[in-house]
Write a protein that holds these residues in place. Structure first.
Motif, PDB file in Angstrom:
ATOM      1  N   THR A  69      24.498  41.933  28.790  1.00 42.31           N
ATOM      2  CA  THR A  69      23.313  40.892  28.549  1.00 42.31           C
ATOM      3  C   THR A  69      23.538  40.375  27.204  1.00 42.31           C
ATOM      4  O   THR A  69      23.442  39.182  26.818  1.00 42.31           O
ATOM      5  CB  THR A  69      22.036  41.214  29.034  1.00 42.31           C
ATOM      6  OG1 THR A  69      22.201  41.587  30.500  1.00 42.31           O
ATOM      7  CG2 THR A  69      20.983  40.242  28.816  1.00 42.31           C
ATOM      8  N   CYS A  70      23.512  41.150  26.168  1.00 42.45           N
ATOM      9  CA  CYS A  70      23.452  40.969  24.903  1.00 42.45           C
ATOM     10  C   CYS A  70      24.813  40.266  24.431  1.00 42.45           C
ATOM     11  O   CYS A  70      24.851  39.270  23.502  1.00 42.45           O
ATOM     12  CB  CYS A  70      23.436  42.496  23.917  1.00 42.45           C
ATOM     13  SG  CYS A  70      21.826  43.212  24.037  1.00 42.45           S
ATOM     14  N   ALA A  71      25.995  40.724  25.052  1.00 40.15           N
ATOM     15  CA  ALA A  71      27.241  39.790  24.560  1.00 40.15           C
ATOM     16  C   ALA A  71      27.052  38.557  24.996  1.00 40.15           C
ATOM     17  O   ALA A  71      27.433  37.437  24.636  1.00 40.15           O
ATOM     18  CB  ALA A  71      28.300  40.447  25.050  1.00 40.15           C
ATOM     19  N   ASP A 122      15.033  40.419  21.447  1.00 39.81           N
ATOM     20  CA  ASP A 122      13.500  41.317  21.142  1.00 39.81           C
ATOM     21  C   ASP A 122      14.501  42.362  20.270  1.00 39.81           C
ATOM     22  O   ASP A 122      13.602  43.177  19.482  1.00 39.81           O
ATOM     23  CB  ASP A 122      13.070  42.105  22.273  1.00 39.81           C
ATOM     24  CG  ASP A 122      12.322  41.091  23.086  1.00 39.81           C
ATOM     25  OD1 ASP A 122      11.963  40.135  22.524  1.00 39.81           O
ATOM     26  OD2 ASP A 122      12.276  41.233  24.396  1.00 39.81           O
ATOM     27  N   CYS A 123      15.677  42.573  20.004  1.00 36.64           N
ATOM     28  CA  CYS A 123      16.282  43.640  19.450  1.00 36.64           C
ATOM     29  C   CYS A 123      16.376  43.143  18.016  1.00 36.64           C
ATOM     30  O   CYS A 123      16.992  42.183  17.718  1.00 36.64           O
ATOM     31  CB  CYS A 123      17.475  44.161  20.054  1.00 36.64           C
ATOM     32  SG  CYS A 123      18.536  45.461  19.122  1.00 36.64           S
ATOM     33  N   PRO A 124      15.831  44.030  17.056  1.00 39.61           N
ATOM     34  CA  PRO A 124      16.116  43.444  15.567  1.00 39.61           C
ATOM     35  C   PRO A 124      17.554  43.421  15.065  1.00 39.61           C
ATOM     36  O   PRO A 124      18.043  42.914  14.093  1.00 39.61           O
ATOM     37  CB  PRO A 124      15.337  44.461  14.727  1.00 39.61           C
ATOM     38  CG  PRO A 124      14.938  45.733  15.609  1.00 39.61           C
ATOM     39  CD  PRO A 124      15.138  45.112  17.077  1.00 39.61           C
ATOM     40  N   ALA A 169      23.227  43.646  12.812  1.00 39.15           N
ATOM     41  CA  ALA A 169      23.861  44.812  12.574  1.00 39.15           C
ATOM     42  C   ALA A 169      24.824  45.099  14.177  1.00 39.15           C
ATOM     43  O   ALA A 169      25.676  46.022  14.208  1.00 39.15           O
ATOM     44  CB  ALA A 169      23.047  46.173  12.638  1.00 39.15           C
ATOM     45  N   CYS A 170      24.504  44.187  14.989  1.00 39.67           N
ATOM     46  CA  CYS A 170      25.235  44.147  16.456  1.00 39.67           C
ATOM     47  C   CYS A 170      25.823  42.902  16.742  1.00 39.67           C
ATOM     48  O   CYS A 170      25.004  41.943  17.065  1.00 39.67           O
ATOM     49  CB  CYS A 170      24.335  44.868  17.434  1.00 39.67           C
ATOM     50  SG  CYS A 170      24.957  45.252  19.003  1.00 39.67           S
ATOM     51  N   THR A 171      27.003  42.899  17.047  1.00 41.10           N
ATOM     52  CA  THR A 171      27.759  41.581  17.183  1.00 41.10           C
ATOM     53  C   THR A 171      28.849  41.950  18.446  1.00 41.10           C
ATOM     54  O   THR A 171      29.351  42.938  18.315  1.00 41.10           O
ATOM     55  CB  THR A 171      28.289  40.797  16.026  1.00 41.10           C
ATOM     56  OG1 THR A 171      29.365  41.634  15.460  1.00 41.10           O
ATOM     57  CG2 THR A 171      27.291  40.766  15.009  1.00 41.10           C
ATOM     58  N   PHE A 208      27.081  47.730  18.413  1.00 35.59           N
ATOM     59  CA  PHE A 208      26.446  48.888  18.099  1.00 35.59           C
ATOM     60  C   PHE A 208      25.943  49.557  19.190  1.00 35.59           C
ATOM     61  O   PHE A 208      26.029  50.599  19.426  1.00 35.59           O
ATOM     62  CB  PHE A 208      25.092  48.426  17.124  1.00 35.59           C
ATOM     63  CG  PHE A 208      24.374  49.645  16.604  1.00 35.59           C
ATOM     64  CD1 PHE A 208      24.632  50.420  15.796  1.00 35.59           C
ATOM     65  CD2 PHE A 208      22.953  49.917  17.016  1.00 35.59           C
ATOM     66  CE1 PHE A 208      24.103  51.657  15.346  1.00 35.59           C
ATOM     67  CE2 PHE A 208      22.305  51.063  16.870  1.00 35.59           C
ATOM     68  CZ  PHE A 208      22.692  51.824  16.006  1.00 35.59           C
ATOM     69  N   GLY A 209      25.554  48.648  20.323  1.00 36.31           N
ATOM     70  CA  GLY A 209      24.916  49.022  21.529  1.00 36.31           C
ATOM     71  C   GLY A 209      25.879  48.644  22.598  1.00 36.31           C
ATOM     72  O   GLY A 209      26.625  47.843  22.507  1.00 36.31           O
ATOM     73  N   PRO A 210      25.721  49.575  23.801  1.00 38.92           N
ATOM     74  CA  PRO A 210      26.667  49.279  25.010  1.00 38.92           C
ATOM     75  C   PRO A 210      26.322  47.756  25.661  1.00 38.92           C
ATOM     76  O   PRO A 210      27.464  47.466  26.205  1.00 38.92           O
ATOM     77  CB  PRO A 210      26.214  50.280  26.018  1.00 38.92           C
ATOM     78  CG  PRO A 210      24.778  50.837  25.477  1.00 38.92           C
ATOM     79  CD  PRO A 210      24.680  50.356  24.119  1.00 38.92           C
ATOM     80  N   GLY A 214      17.445  52.803  17.753  1.00 39.42           N
ATOM     81  CA  GLY A 214      16.973  51.429  17.508  1.00 39.42           C
ATOM     82  C   GLY A 214      17.637  50.339  18.462  1.00 39.42           C
ATOM     83  O   GLY A 214      16.901  49.101  18.681  1.00 39.42           O
ATOM     84  N   CYS A 215      18.694  50.868  19.351  1.00 39.63           N
ATOM     85  CA  CYS A 215      19.495  49.850  20.183  1.00 39.63           C
ATOM     86  C   CYS A 215      18.138  49.823  21.509  1.00 39.63           C
ATOM     87  O   CYS A 215      17.700  50.764  21.999  1.00 39.63           O
ATOM     88  CB  CYS A 215      20.570  50.317  20.863  1.00 39.63           C
ATOM     89  SG  CYS A 215      21.330  49.622  22.193  1.00 39.63           S
ATOM     90  N   LYS A 216      17.810  48.611  22.109  1.00 39.12           N
ATOM     91  CA  LYS A 216      17.034  48.461  22.942  1.00 39.12           C
ATOM     92  C   LYS A 216      17.675  47.882  24.441  1.00 39.12           C
ATOM     93  O   LYS A 216      17.066  47.652  25.500  1.00 39.12           O
ATOM     94  CB  LYS A 216      16.010  47.041  22.755  1.00 39.12           C
ATOM     95  CG  LYS A 216      14.976  47.422  21.902  1.00 39.12           C
ATOM     96  CD  LYS A 216      14.116  46.173  21.530  1.00 39.12           C
ATOM     97  CE  LYS A 216      12.964  46.400  20.620  1.00 39.12           C
ATOM     98  NZ  LYS A 216      11.882  47.374  21.453  1.00 39.12           N
ATOM     99  N   CYS A 217      18.962  48.463  24.461  1.00 39.19           N
ATOM    100  CA  CYS A 217      19.812  48.188  25.717  1.00 39.19           C
ATOM    101  C   CYS A 217      19.428  48.820  26.951  1.00 39.19           C
ATOM    102  O   CYS A 217      19.138  48.226  28.083  1.00 39.19           O
ATOM    103  CB  CYS A 217      21.290  48.766  25.391  1.00 39.19           C
ATOM    104  SG  CYS A 217      22.449  48.257  26.473  1.00 39.19           S
ATOM    105  N   ALA A 218      18.522  49.877  27.030  1.00 38.08           N
ATOM    106  CA  ALA A 218      17.883  50.483  27.941  1.00 38.08           C
ATOM    107  C   ALA A 218      16.957  49.585  28.825  1.00 38.08           C
ATOM    108  O   ALA A 218      16.848  49.434  29.795  1.00 38.08           O
ATOM    109  CB  ALA A 218      17.194  51.889  27.787  1.00 38.08           C
TER     110      ALA A 218
HETATM  111 FE1  SF4 Z   1      20.430  45.644  20.224  1.00 35.67          FE
HETATM  112 FE2  SF4 Z   1      22.922  45.652  20.393  1.00 35.67          FE
HETATM  113 FE3  SF4 Z   1      21.590  47.252  21.695  1.00 35.67          FE
HETATM  114 FE4  SF4 Z   1      21.581  44.700  22.400  1.00 35.67          FE
HETATM  115  S1  SF4 Z   1      23.461  46.135  22.440  1.00 35.67           S
HETATM  116  S2  SF4 Z   1      19.757  45.938  22.439  1.00 35.67           S
HETATM  117  S3  SF4 Z   1      21.847  43.540  20.453  1.00 35.67           S
HETATM  118  S4  SF4 Z   1      21.658  47.229  19.545  1.00 35.67           S
END
Ligand code: SF4
Length: 381
Positions: free
Chosen positions: A359-361, A335-337, A342-344, A349-351, A320-324
């Protein structure tokens, strides 16, 4: 201070005007990609995206070394720590989650909570000094791009690394990944029209290794500094180059970057490391995109004494992680649910949610729009 802010306001306002003018001449949508986590930080923190005209999109690329460190190497580091071998890591990789837990531990942080031997360091030198006193087997998780490589190389070259400290190289080279990202984007119909190339990396390697962007992809690139004004100038330069049909690589960050880079730093890297095909998290192996210790330093090579180097690769993002997609510029964190659910930053949850440069951080901390309203108010738009 107040005067400086006033000057910045005038410059930013003038640059925004130039960007608007140049963008209106283009008359189509354009996408510019940055390859450096610090550029993404500046862009988001200062709300630069909201200063862009509607037809100019700024997208992030694969410029965060922690985000692209393969899960395999975190799993190996966790395994070693749980076996009692001291693992030295930079703080920003400490919470990096692996795909497969080792005895219930998914990260070095989990490993330490479970009694594993993990030590956070600020530099390779700290690890070298600690290992000298420790005297038992220890391993350094050597994450980084070309910017970090000289700080490792100089200690090996000067024979300062003790025999009991092994180096697990996860050093990666940015130009091959940039090529990969540009090809990937084009294959998905998300062509990039210009590149904001990394200033820190280019201070070491120079501008010459980026020529392929113009030559092979027919698009302009600007090597940019990291102040908000640097990024605005770089966007203005890219737009102007597109309008003039200039397909070239230019240096905006010329107070630091030279075409041939830092010759001494490059020599050091070449003496200590050798290029190899290397894996990137979520992306797979990319040809000649990594560095490992050369034969002269094999006594300290973790891959010859403690762990097997990754030979095969399978998709290593959590489900489910869209990090790639995020590091390849074809998806946004929002765009990532799981983004901010679930990811903070406190529970990644993802890198891409771990490092300050992920980028997500960055989006999580500054809201994607950053200080846009404040900046917009200040420059009167
Ligand atoms: Fe989603 Fe977390 Fe992965 Fe970013 S790092 S794409 S928020 S799961």
């Amino acid at each position: 201070m107040r005067e400086e802010r006033g000057e910045s306001r005038v410059i930013s306002s003038a640059l925004s005007e130039i960007i608007r003018e140049e963008a209106s001449k283009i008359g189509r949508k354009v996408r510019f990609m940055n390859f450096c986590g610090t550029h993404e930080w500046t862009t988001v923190h200062y709300g630069l995206r909201t200063l862009m005209p509607g037809n100019v999109e700024l997208v992030a690329g694969p410029g965060c070394p922690v985000c692209i460190t393969p899960s395999y190497y975190i799993e190996k580091a966790v395994e070693l720590a749980m076996r009692g071998i001291r693992v030295y890591s930079f703080g920003d990789a400490y919470k990096l989650p692996a795909l497969k837990p080792i005895n219930g531990a998914k990260s070095l942080s989990d490993a330490r909570s479970a009694g594993g031997n993990v030590s956070i360091v600020y530099s390779f030198l700290d690890a070298v000094q600690d290992a000298e006193e420790y005297r038992r087997d220890s391993v350094f998780l050597g994450i980084g791009f070309e910017t970090t490589a000289p700080s490792y190389a100089i200690l090996f070259y000067n024979n300062k690394v003790p025999r009991n400290l092994f180096f697990m190289s996860v050093l990666r080279l940015t130009p091959p990944a940039a090529r990969y990202a540009l090809e990937y984007g084009a294959s998905k119909g998300e062509k990039v029209d210009g590149v904001i190339a990394p200033g820190h990396v280019s201070a070491v390697i120079g501008s010459d290794p980026w020529i392929f962007i113009a030559k092979d992809f027919g698009i302009p690139a600007v090597i940019s500094g990291f102040e908000p004004i640097d990024v605005l100038v770089s966007v203005a330069m890219l737009l102007r180059m597109l309008n003039r049909g200039e397909v070239d690589v230019k240096i905006e960050y010329n107070r630091v970057v030279k075409p041939h880079g830092n010759i001494k730093a490059k020599e050091l890297i070449n003496r200590v490391f050798e290029e190899e095909d290397a894996s990137w998290r979520g992306l797979g192996f990319i040809e000649r995109s990594g560095l490992d210790l050369s034969d002269g330093f094999s006594d300290n090579n973790a891959f010859l004494h403690l762990v097997e180097k990754q030979k095969e690769w399978s998709y290593d993002m959590p489900p489910g992680c869209k990090c790639a997609e995020v590091v390849l510029g074809v998806a946004k964190p929002t765009d990532c649910p799981m983004f901010m659910k679930a990811c903070t930053p406190s529970n990644p949850f993802g890198p891409c949610m771990v490092s300050m440069e992920g980028t997500c951080a960055v989006w999580a901390r500054f809201g994607g729009g950053g200080l846009a309203d404040e900046v917009a108010r200040e420059i009167g738009i």
